[in-house]
Design a protein around this motif. Structure first.
Motif, PDB file in Angstrom:
ATOM      1  N   ALA A 179     -37.683 -33.241  10.915  1.00 32.49           N
ATOM      2  CA  ALA A 179     -38.738 -33.176   9.893  1.00 32.49           C
ATOM      3  C   ALA A 179     -38.139 -32.573   8.634  1.00 32.49           C
ATOM      4  N   VAL A 180     -38.751 -32.876   7.519  1.00 35.75           N
ATOM      5  CA  VAL A 180     -38.242 -32.366   6.239  1.00 35.75           C
ATOM      6  C   VAL A 180     -39.305 -31.476   5.610  1.00 35.75           C
ATOM      7  N   GLN A 181     -38.899 -30.312   5.130  1.00 37.12           N
ATOM      8  CA  GLN A 181     -39.824 -29.429   4.421  1.00 37.12           C
ATOM      9  C   GLN A 181     -40.131 -30.034   3.060  1.00 37.12           C
ATOM     10  N   SER A 182     -41.413 -30.226   2.743  1.00 37.83           N
ATOM     11  CA  SER A 182     -41.721 -30.863   1.462  1.00 37.83           C
ATOM     12  C   SER A 182     -42.117 -29.833   0.400  1.00 37.83           C
ATOM     13  N   VAL A 183     -41.528 -29.992  -0.762  1.00 31.52           N
ATOM     14  CA  VAL A 183     -41.932 -29.233  -1.951  1.00 31.52           C
ATOM     15  C   VAL A 183     -42.031 -30.253  -3.086  1.00 31.52           C
ATOM     16  N   SER A 184     -42.529 -29.827  -4.241  1.00 32.79           N
ATOM     17  CA  SER A 184     -42.622 -30.771  -5.353  1.00 32.79           C
ATOM     18  C   SER A 184     -42.229 -30.038  -6.626  1.00 32.79           C
ATOM     19  N   SER A 185     -42.117 -30.778  -7.728  1.00 34.58           N
ATOM     20  CA  SER A 185     -41.694 -30.091  -8.955  1.00 34.58           C
ATOM     21  C   SER A 185     -42.776 -29.109  -9.424  1.00 34.58           C
ATOM     22  N   ASP A 186     -44.039 -29.405  -9.121  1.00 34.94           N
ATOM     23  CA  ASP A 186     -45.099 -28.461  -9.498  1.00 34.94           C
ATOM     24  C   ASP A 186     -45.101 -27.231  -8.608  1.00 34.94           C
ATOM     25  N   PHE A 187     -44.708 -27.443  -7.357  1.00 37.32           N
ATOM     26  CA  PHE A 187     -44.719 -26.350  -6.379  1.00 37.32           C
ATOM     27  C   PHE A 187     -43.362 -26.321  -5.681  1.00 37.32           C
ATOM     28  N   PRO A 188     -42.343 -25.822  -6.351  1.00 37.62           N
ATOM     29  CA  PRO A 188     -40.980 -25.997  -5.831  1.00 37.62           C
ATOM     30  C   PRO A 188     -40.562 -24.974  -4.780  1.00 37.62           C
ATOM     31  N   LEU A 189     -41.396 -23.981  -4.502  1.00 42.65           N
ATOM     32  CA  LEU A 189     -40.995 -22.924  -3.569  1.00 42.65           C
ATOM     33  C   LEU A 189     -41.715 -23.083  -2.227  1.00 42.65           C
ATOM     34  N   HIS A 237     -36.418 -14.105  -4.483  1.00 38.89           N
ATOM     35  CA  HIS A 237     -34.990 -14.024  -4.795  1.00 38.89           C
ATOM     36  C   HIS A 237     -34.824 -13.790  -6.298  1.00 38.89           C
ATOM     37  N   SER A 238     -33.780 -13.049  -6.674  1.00 39.09           N
ATOM     38  CA  SER A 238     -33.633 -12.678  -8.089  1.00 39.09           C
ATOM     39  C   SER A 238     -33.504 -13.909  -9.001  1.00 39.09           C
ATOM     40  N   GLU A 272     -36.002 -14.616 -12.014  1.00 38.52           N
ATOM     41  CA  GLU A 272     -35.519 -14.773 -13.392  1.00 38.52           C
ATOM     42  C   GLU A 272     -36.019 -16.096 -13.979  1.00 38.52           C
ATOM     43  N   ASP A 273     -35.922 -17.148 -13.194  1.00 40.29           N
ATOM     44  CA  ASP A 273     -36.388 -18.459 -13.678  1.00 40.29           C
ATOM     45  C   ASP A 273     -37.862 -18.413 -14.082  1.00 40.29           C
ATOM     46  N   ALA A 274     -38.638 -17.642 -13.339  1.00 40.29           N
ATOM     47  CA  ALA A 274     -40.087 -17.597 -13.615  1.00 40.29           C
ATOM     48  C   ALA A 274     -40.453 -16.476 -14.589  1.00 40.29           C
ATOM     49  N   GLY A 275     -39.465 -15.703 -15.021  1.00 38.47           N
ATOM     50  CA  GLY A 275     -39.730 -14.608 -15.972  1.00 38.47           C
ATOM     51  C   GLY A 275     -40.476 -13.448 -15.323  1.00 38.47           C
ATOM     52  N   ILE A 276     -40.088 -13.141 -14.108  1.00 34.99           N
ATOM     53  CA  ILE A 276     -40.785 -12.062 -13.383  1.00 34.99           C
ATOM     54  C   ILE A 276     -39.828 -10.901 -13.163  1.00 34.99           C
ATOM     55  N   ALA A 277     -40.190  -9.733 -13.677  1.00 34.93           N
ATOM     56  CA  ALA A 277     -39.350  -8.550 -13.531  1.00 34.93           C
ATOM     57  C   ALA A 277     -39.766  -7.777 -12.276  1.00 34.93           C
ATOM     58  N   PRO A 278     -38.820  -7.034 -11.665  1.00 36.44           N
ATOM     59  CA  PRO A 278     -39.163  -6.248 -10.480  1.00 36.44           C
ATOM     60  C   PRO A 278     -40.348  -5.320 -10.740  1.00 36.44           C
ATOM     61  N   SER A 326     -46.201 -23.145   3.043  1.00 33.06           N
ATOM     62  CA  SER A 326     -46.982 -23.775   1.975  1.00 33.06           C
ATOM     63  C   SER A 326     -46.066 -23.977   0.775  1.00 33.06           C
ATOM     64  N   CYS A 327     -46.248 -25.105   0.073  1.00 37.48           N
ATOM     65  CA  CYS A 327     -45.479 -25.256  -1.166  1.00 37.48           C
ATOM     66  C   CYS A 327     -46.176 -24.423  -2.252  1.00 37.48           C
ATOM     67  N   ALA A 328     -45.389 -23.816  -3.110  1.00 40.09           N
ATOM     68  CA  ALA A 328     -45.961 -22.837  -4.047  1.00 40.09           C
ATOM     69  C   ALA A 328     -45.108 -22.721  -5.305  1.00 40.09           C
ATOM     70  N   ARG A 329     -45.686 -22.099  -6.323  1.00 42.08           N
ATOM     71  CA  ARG A 329     -44.897 -21.679  -7.483  1.00 42.08           C
ATOM     72  C   ARG A 329     -45.326 -20.250  -7.820  1.00 42.08           C
ATOM     73  N   ILE A 330     -44.526 -19.591  -8.645  1.00 38.77           N
ATOM     74  CA  ILE A 330     -44.875 -18.229  -9.034  1.00 38.77           C
ATOM     75  C   ILE A 330     -44.980 -18.145 -10.551  1.00 38.77           C
ATOM     76  N   GLU A 331     -45.890 -17.316 -11.003  1.00 34.01           N
ATOM     77  CA  GLU A 331     -46.100 -17.134 -12.445  1.00 34.01           C
ATOM     78  C   GLU A 331     -46.217 -15.644 -12.726  1.00 34.01           C
ATOM     79  N   PRO A 332     -45.693 -15.212 -13.859  1.00 32.35           N
ATOM     80  CA  PRO A 332     -45.861 -13.785 -14.187  1.00 32.35           C
ATOM     81  C   PRO A 332     -47.308 -13.505 -14.577  1.00 32.35           C
ATOM     82  N   PHE A 333     -47.780 -12.346 -14.242  1.00 31.88           N
ATOM     83  CA  PHE A 333     -49.089 -11.906 -14.720  1.00 31.88           C
ATOM     84  C   PHE A 333     -48.843 -11.135 -16.010  1.00 31.88           C
TER      85      PHE A 333
END
Ligand code: SF4
Length: 886
Positions: free
Chosen positions: A572-582, A617-618, A622-628, A692-699
């Motif tokens: 089986a293949v894990q599916s992600v998409s460009s909208d939800f790449p994680l 992952h760092s 960084e790609d999503a502009g999220i600081a620790p 679940s396929c997901a993306r992250i956004e900074p608050f």
């Protein structure tokens, strides 16, 4: 039950099933220690088990029935439940009602619930939160063995040369068993391999960590099957005599082979080779697995891919070898034994078999019997939402938070014409109850539970239920009687139910079914009272203390031809998409249990992680502009959750992790169930809670806050908040996207200080940082720290002020400054919950020469009780050594 009498009972948390000795004290508290006579733990307890005595407070307990939010008598409530179920069945048929139970229920509770639904209502719409935990193991076992059998025992983990842990963070999720494994490694040099996309604390303790790509386990084990066969390691005598279906399984494995496994897992070739070689060369190998395997759309195939390798090599059912499913819950196994899942009957009888159905029906002398499997958890709540199920009774679980697509579950419950909830405390699910029934809690209930190694143990009550609370079995029988089934549910004790359950297990069995405890069919009340833990099967006439039992070393599977079945496992293949790449993975953390209805009561257990988080992952951060330590929004096609960002190299690039525990009770918008997709394994119906396929956004926070409060606020005004108990009060994390006009008003509202208090406050020049502390006499009522960035105040140190009885002059100013003085060292974030030892204290001990985990333990006691924090201590020691070296 008299004060001071020790009671031997069983821990209500994980599937290890540790024995506990509970001793009520004269001051009303209860002393808890591990039961040295219990074979699962021999006296050990983990942080959660050790803290059980701190979770018994009655403040938030449900103590009387309620109808539509008003107090009601038991008679009124039970009459209503029975009448509405009878009416609904009469009007819409038996499949229009459902029961939803829990791995927290005792076997006796489960038995009567299943009997009521399948034998007397006549449908199989009874499922449980165990569907979320190990349904794929059940399905995999049945496909391979013809029965839901765990072949091995805990001793096998101690007698193996190689233990492979797949999708199992055993250090945190089965801590006492992991300590047993580590002790065995000390004695005999066991090799431990961890297969997990995350570098968990378990992975850090392993000899080899395979950080596989998510959901690539089938390919990993298909490749192994092919490798074992090519290496000539097929045990032909075993395979020829005891199994079937090898050719088809091998063909699928060959199509995968080493290249397929390499491609799917994305491991370095030499690492994959090392693992295959290790497995090949270790006769005594145990492959233990839990939710990383089960909670997947290919969970059942993962289980069978593992079992295939053990059957090929004949490494099954002998000391130190075999596949081993680690169950998450204390009585998931007991639920399986009584058939408390929608696709099972009772006593491991098959709901799809007419003769088995007839057998059970005649044993129960029931008017009808469910003719086909019922709805599994995710489908069940979907059917509630779509109006097919019109009355549901939820027992001891919180599906409004724990099921995937949890907002849809809440909406389904909101729309359902009749919802009954029996529970111990209020939860996000009880909000939707038309009838709320107060159930007895762990300390008040008597019955049995079964742990992961098929060991049945007594749970014994040592406290009286508060108010009008009643045991679940009693409540179910009372409703059944009112529905017209009084004779069949006229039990006077849990022992009577257990005897019936035992008798059913032996009915027309003669060794044809694995589950048989008919040796207990005539157990007296007295013998039930003093029943020692024992492993099934115990057939009629066998001694209960007959010792360890294993299955399948000599074949004897429970398929029609008594042969174990190889199962081909397609990739089986894990599916992600460009909208939800994680890939969003959810799971447990060390000190919390499920939706925190118990563990959140103790400040000690809230000190390890006081708020939910997302491991990233760092590079992804960084790609999503999220600081620790900032806040991150996890977005999936299903919904969103707002949590703290924990940027770490332990997380694989492309994957994120969030804990499953936090609910609307402890956080605003941080409930991860809202974001988890409702995809399920098509065979087991188990939700894929880890992919679940997901993306992250900074608050975009305009401000961050941290508060310590003596009084719990009624409402918290903030876009983000997370509240946790602390010694002497509460700790709260806050953030907002809009500036606040007047921080003093905000602080006063939050702290609820009342009359006669004294307040100190500070605002910096650019009006961005604000601090305020309020005192009543010499004690702290509350303090609030606001900053434009995540607040840099030591939480552990600030929280300690809540229990200080005299905070004067300079200390008040120090509190306001957010920095401890030299005479008040900051303990740092708590690492060892058993002894409340912080990271800074451990670092200081290391600095002073304690450079081993044992030396830190000798200096501070950290890591010397349950041992679950020993890997974290090791990490701190290594970090200090690295710092010195550079
Ligand atoms: Fe309870 Fe911990 Fe034992 Fe699990 S390992 S049963 S949580 S004490």
């Amino acid at each position: 039950m008299a004060s001071g009498n020790p009671t031997r009972t069983t821990c209500p948390y994980c599937g290890v099933g540790c024995g506990v000795v509970a001793t009520p004290q004269d001051d009303g508290s209860v002393a808890i220690k591990g039961d040295e006579r219990h074979p699962a733990n021999v006296g050990r307890l983990c942080s959660k088990g050790s803290a059980l005595g701190e979770t018994l407070g009655l403040n938030d307990r449900l103590t009387h029935p309620e109808i539509d939010g008003r107090r009601a008598s038991w008679n009124e409530a039970l009459d209503l439940v029975a009448a509405r179920f009878v009416e609904t069945i009469a009007e819409h048929g038996p499949e229009s009602v459902a029961l939803y139970g829990s791995g927290q229920l005792l076997t006796e509770d489960y038995y009567v619930a299943n009997k009521l639904m399948k034998g007397f209502i006549g449908a199989a719409n009874i499922d449980t939160n165990s569907r979320l935990c190990m349904a794929s193991s059940v399905a995999g076992h049945i496909r391979a063995f013809g029965s839901d059998t765990v072949p091995g025992t805990y001793e096998d983990l101690e007698e193996a040369d190689l233990v492979v842990l797949v999708g199992s963070n055993m250090t945190w999720c089965h801590p006492v068993l992991f300590q047993r494994l580590l002790a065995a490694r000390e004695r005999r040099g066991t090799k431990i391999v961890v297969i997990d996309p995350r570098r968990t604390v378990t992975a850090e303790a392993a000899d080899l960590h395979l950080a596989v790509a998510p959901n690539s386990d089938v390919a990993l084990f298909a490749g192994l099957l092919d490798h074992l066969d090519r290496m000539g390691l097929c045990d032909s005598a075993y395979v020829d005599t005891h199994t079937s279906g090898l050719d088809a399984a091998l063909q699928a494995a060959r199509e995968c082979g080493f290249p397929g496994a390499l491609n799917a897992t994305r491991l370095p070739a030499e690492q994959l080779r090392e693992f295959y070689t290790l497995w090949s060369r270790s006769e005594r190998v145990v492959t233990a697995y839990s939710q990383g395997v089960n909670q997947s759309v290919t969970g059942t195939d993962k289980v069978n891919a593992i079992i295939n390798c053990h059957m090929l090599t004949g490494r099954i059912g002998r000391p130190g070898m075999g596949p081993f499913s680690l169950t998450g819950q204390p009585n998931a196994m007991g639920g399986r034994e009584v058939g408390g899942l929608a696709n099972m009957l009772a006593a491991h009888l098959d709901i799809n078999s007419a003769s088995h159905r007839a057998l059970v029906r005649s044993f129960w002398n029931s008017p009808r019997i469910a003719e086909k499997p019922g709805l599994k958890a995710v489908d069940l709540f979907r059917a509630v939402g779509e109006g097919q199920v019109k009355a549901i009774w939820i027992m001891g679980t919180n599906p409004a938070d724990s099921l995937p697509d949890a907002d849809a579950v809440q909406e389904a419950l909101r729309r359902c014409p009749f919802v009954v909830v029996s529970d111990v405390v209020r939860t996000d699910t009880t909000r939707h109850a038309h009838v709320l029934l107060p159930a007895a809690a762990w300390a008040e209930k008597s019955g049995t539970v079964t742990n992961s190694e098929r060991r049945i143990s007594r749970q014994r009550s040592f406290l009286k239920p508060p108010g009008e609370a009643r045991p679940d079995w009693r409540i179910i029988c009372d409703v059944a009687a009112r529905m017209g089934f009084a004779d069949a549910f006229d039990y006077q004790s849990p022992a009577e139910i257990f005897r019936e359950h035992a008798a059913l297990s032996g009915l027309a069995n003669d060794g044809r079914r694995d589950f048989d405890i008919s040796a207990c069919a005539d157990l007296s009340e007295k013998a039930y009272d003093v029943l020692e833990p024992f492993q099934w099967p115990r057939r009629s006439g066998e001694a209960l203390d007959a010792g360890t039992t294993r299955f399948f070393a000599e074949g004897g599977f429970y398929t029609p031809d008594r042969r174990g079945r190889f199962v081909p496992t397609p990739l089986a293949v894990q599916s992600v998409s460009s909208d939800f790449p994680l890939v969003l993975n959810t799971g447990r953390i060390r000190d919390q249990w499920h939706t925190m209805t118990r563990t959140a009561k103790t400040p000690r257990l809230m000190s390890h992680y006081a708020e939910s988080f997302c491991e990233i992952h760092s590079d992804d951060a960084e790609d999503a502009g999220i600081a620790p330590a900032t806040l991150v929004r996890i977005v999936t096609p299903q919904g969103t959750a707002l949590v703290r960002a924990l940027v770490t190299e332990r997380q694989q690039k492309g994957s994120i992790f969030a804990p499953m525990h936090w609910t609307d009770q402890q956080t605003g918008k941080g409930r991860i169930g809202s974001a988890v997709l409702a995809a399920v394994d098509p065979i087991s119906g188990q939700p894929a809670l880890k992919s679940s396929c997901a993306r992250i956004e900074p608050f975009e926070a305009a401000w961050y806050g941290f508060a310590v409060l003596r009084n719990k606020p009624e409402i918290i005004h903030a876009d983000y908040w997370a509240i946790a108990r602390a010694e002497g009060g509460w700790r709260v994390e806050l953030a907002g996207s809009e500036p606040v006009e007047d921080w003093t008003i905000y602080a006063t509202d939050l702290i609820r200080s009342g009359e006669g208090t004294e307040t100190l406050s500070y605002m910096d020049q650019d009006q961005a940082s604000f601090r305020l502390a309020t005192f009543s006499g010499d004690t702290l009522v509350g303090a609030l720290f606001i900053a434009p960035q995540p607040v840099a105040v030591s939480r552990t140190w600030a929280v300690e002020h809540l229990k200080a009885d005299a905070i004067t002059g300079a200390e008040r100013l120090r509190l306001l400054s957010g920095r401890p003085g030299l005479d008040q060292p900051d303990p740092g974030p708590i690492v060892c919950a058993c002894f409340s030892v912080g990271a800074n204290q451990i670092a200081a001990a290391v600095e002073h020469g304690s450079t081993s985990v044992e030396a830190v333990g000798a200096a501070l006691r950290a890591g010397t009780n349950c041992g679950s924090c020993r890997v974290e201590i090791r990490r701190l020691i290594d970090a200090a050594a690295l710092k010195k070296a550079v």
